[in-house]
Design an enzyme around this catalytic site. Structure first.
Site, PDB file in Angstrom:
ATOM      1  N   HIS A  62     -16.500  20.508   8.966  1.00  0.00           N
ATOM      2  CA  HIS A  62     -16.209  19.069   9.040  1.00  0.00           C
ATOM      3  C   HIS A  62     -15.048  18.748   9.970  1.00  0.00           C
ATOM      4  O   HIS A  62     -14.079  19.490  10.063  1.00  0.00           O
ATOM      5  CB  HIS A  62     -16.024  18.458   7.644  1.00  0.00           C
ATOM      6  CG  HIS A  62     -14.819  18.906   6.859  1.00  0.00           C
ATOM      7  ND1 HIS A  62     -13.609  18.251   6.925  1.00  0.00           N
ATOM      8  CD2 HIS A  62     -14.644  19.922   5.981  1.00  0.00           C
ATOM      9  CE1 HIS A  62     -12.744  18.841   6.096  1.00  0.00           C
ATOM     10  NE2 HIS A  62     -13.347  19.859   5.521  1.00  0.00           N
ATOM     11  N   GLU A 196     -16.368  14.537   5.131  1.00  0.00           N
ATOM     12  CA  GLU A 196     -16.462  15.568   4.085  1.00  0.00           C
ATOM     13  C   GLU A 196     -15.460  15.281   2.975  1.00  0.00           C
ATOM     14  O   GLU A 196     -15.754  15.446   1.794  1.00  0.00           O
ATOM     15  CB  GLU A 196     -16.207  16.957   4.687  1.00  0.00           C
ATOM     16  CG  GLU A 196     -16.470  18.124   3.726  1.00  0.00           C
ATOM     17  CD  GLU A 196     -15.279  18.552   2.891  1.00  0.00           C
ATOM     18  OE1 GLU A 196     -15.463  19.409   2.017  1.00  0.00           O
ATOM     19  OE2 GLU A 196     -14.153  18.027   3.074  1.00  0.00           O
ATOM     20  N   HIS A 305      -4.394  20.569   2.119  1.00  0.00           N
ATOM     21  CA  HIS A 305      -4.144  19.132   1.928  1.00  0.00           C
ATOM     22  C   HIS A 305      -2.657  18.784   1.933  1.00  0.00           C
ATOM     23  O   HIS A 305      -2.226  17.855   1.250  1.00  0.00           O
ATOM     24  CB  HIS A 305      -4.833  18.590   0.666  1.00  0.00           C
ATOM     25  CG  HIS A 305      -6.321  18.480   0.828  1.00  0.00           C
ATOM     26  ND1 HIS A 305      -7.128  17.748   0.005  1.00  0.00           N
ATOM     27  CD2 HIS A 305      -7.157  19.005   1.766  1.00  0.00           C
ATOM     28  CE1 HIS A 305      -8.379  17.833   0.414  1.00  0.00           C
ATOM     29  NE2 HIS A 305      -8.430  18.605   1.478  1.00  0.00           N
TER      30      HIS A 305
HETATM   31 CO    CO Z   1     -10.289  19.257   2.418  1.00  0.00          CO
HETATM   32 ZN    ZN Z   2     -12.412  21.136   4.090  1.00  0.00          ZN
END
Ligand code: CO
Ligand code: ZN
Length: 340
Positions: A62, A196, A305
């Protein structure tokens, strides 16, 4: 281009979910004449097809990254924001955010009695505007922003950047495309997917359109090798991970075994991955149409993240090698699958 340079370019690009165009055009330029067919769909997924015999394999990474969206602008020119994807407000304090027009803001919070109050309603984005009118000239409600951090080589072969999730996967696909020979046993469709982080949205329509016989996602996964980390078998630098399961997919046993076979045959180190939360594009692909046997190749990544995601070059190199060897091999036959 060396994978380090590809990764630097891609991770520094602006591309929160739904606004992947910068990343998409970079990847298009990198692929140039390396594929037989290249096109985009209605949602913005980029398809790059290498023709081959027999079956159709879809390999997906992604393009989008986590980000924020502007929800309100106050009379003093401060912005309120909400998450786009799984981003924590606590990790944003003191971080810079970048809009597509290069405007930079920094995040801080209102006065708090206790730290646990720190949540989206309590934080704001300062873009340097002194009033509503000035702010409105710079941003609109609904504008997106992503983290703003440069790519760094922390030490030899240890890379630090925002958006390793999943530009590391994109860089691996680009590298593999550049290395594949003219003749392939199967047709391969490399999909650079959108959205995604909002729930595997791009991969869903991409798989429907392409109708693959097999699916494979290439994405990052978390690790358990940091101080008092949640228990997780995967470590940084011990090879790419062959996914067994995450919250979106139980990888098809034949694909998983096939990946292990190819790794062992080529003496490629690998780890098994069981992720108890999170998902990948394989989650959407395997549920497409009548079902598509799917697997996932994962890149161990620390601090997924956050503004500083870390990957190891040897994991990337071995992931490239494993994917290349997989695409040069015969995938498990449909009859074997139907016997299950
Ligand atoms: Co992610
Ligand atoms: Zn990912």
């Amino acid at each position: 281009m060396a994978i380090r340079d590809t990764l630097k370019k891609l991770t520094e690009a602006y591309g929160p979910s739904g606004e992947e165009e910068n990343v998409r055009s970079m990847i298009r330029d990198m692929l140039n004449d390396q594929v037989d067919q290249i096109f985009e769909d209605n949602l913005g997924n980029l398809f790059a097809i290498r023709k081959g015999q027999k079956l159709k394999v879809m390999v997906s990474a992604h393009m989008d990254e986590i980000g924020v969206i502007v929800t309100h602008i106050d009379e003093n020119g401060f912005l309120r924001i909400a998450p786009v994807g799984g981003i924590s407000p606590r990790l944003l304090i003191g971080q810079r955010l970048r809009f597509n027009n290069e405007l930079i803001g920094t995040v801080y919070h209102e006065k708090l009695k206790e730290l646990k109050e720190l949540d989206w309603p309590k934080i704001y984005l300062d873009i340097g505007a002194d009033d509503l009118e000035t702010a409105k000239k710079l941003v609109k409600i609904g504008d997106l922003a992503c983290l703003d951090q440069p790519f760094k080589e922390q030490r030899e072969g240890r890379y630090l950047a925002k958006a390793m999730d999943d530009r590391a996967g994109c860089a691996i696909l680009v590298e593999v495309i550049n290395r594949l020979p003219a003749e392939l046993p199967h047709e391969v469709c490399f999909v650079f997917s959108v959205q995604e982080e909002l729930g595997l949205r791009g991969a869903k329509t991409a798989a429907y359109r392409y109708e693959p016989d097999f699916g494979l996602a290439v994405d990052v996964t978390t690790v358990g090798d940091t101080p008092k980390a949640a228990t997780m078998e995967v470590s940084l630098g011990k090879g790419p991970a062959i996914k067994v399961k995450d919250n979106s997919v139980l990888c098809h046993p034949l694909i998983r075994r096939f990946m292990v076979d190819v790794a062992e045959k080529n003496k490629i180190p690998f780890q098994y991955e069981v992720l108890t939360r999170g998902g990948t594009d394989a989650g959407a692909i395997h549920l497409s149409r009548e079902g598509v046997p799917s697997g996932a190749l994962s890149i161990p990544c620390r601090y997924v993240h956050t503004a500083s995601e870390i990957v190891d070059k040897s994991d990337l190199d071995y992931a490239v090698l494993l994917l290349e060897k997989m695409l040069l091999s015969s995938w498990p036959q449909m009859e074997e699958i139907n016997l299950r």
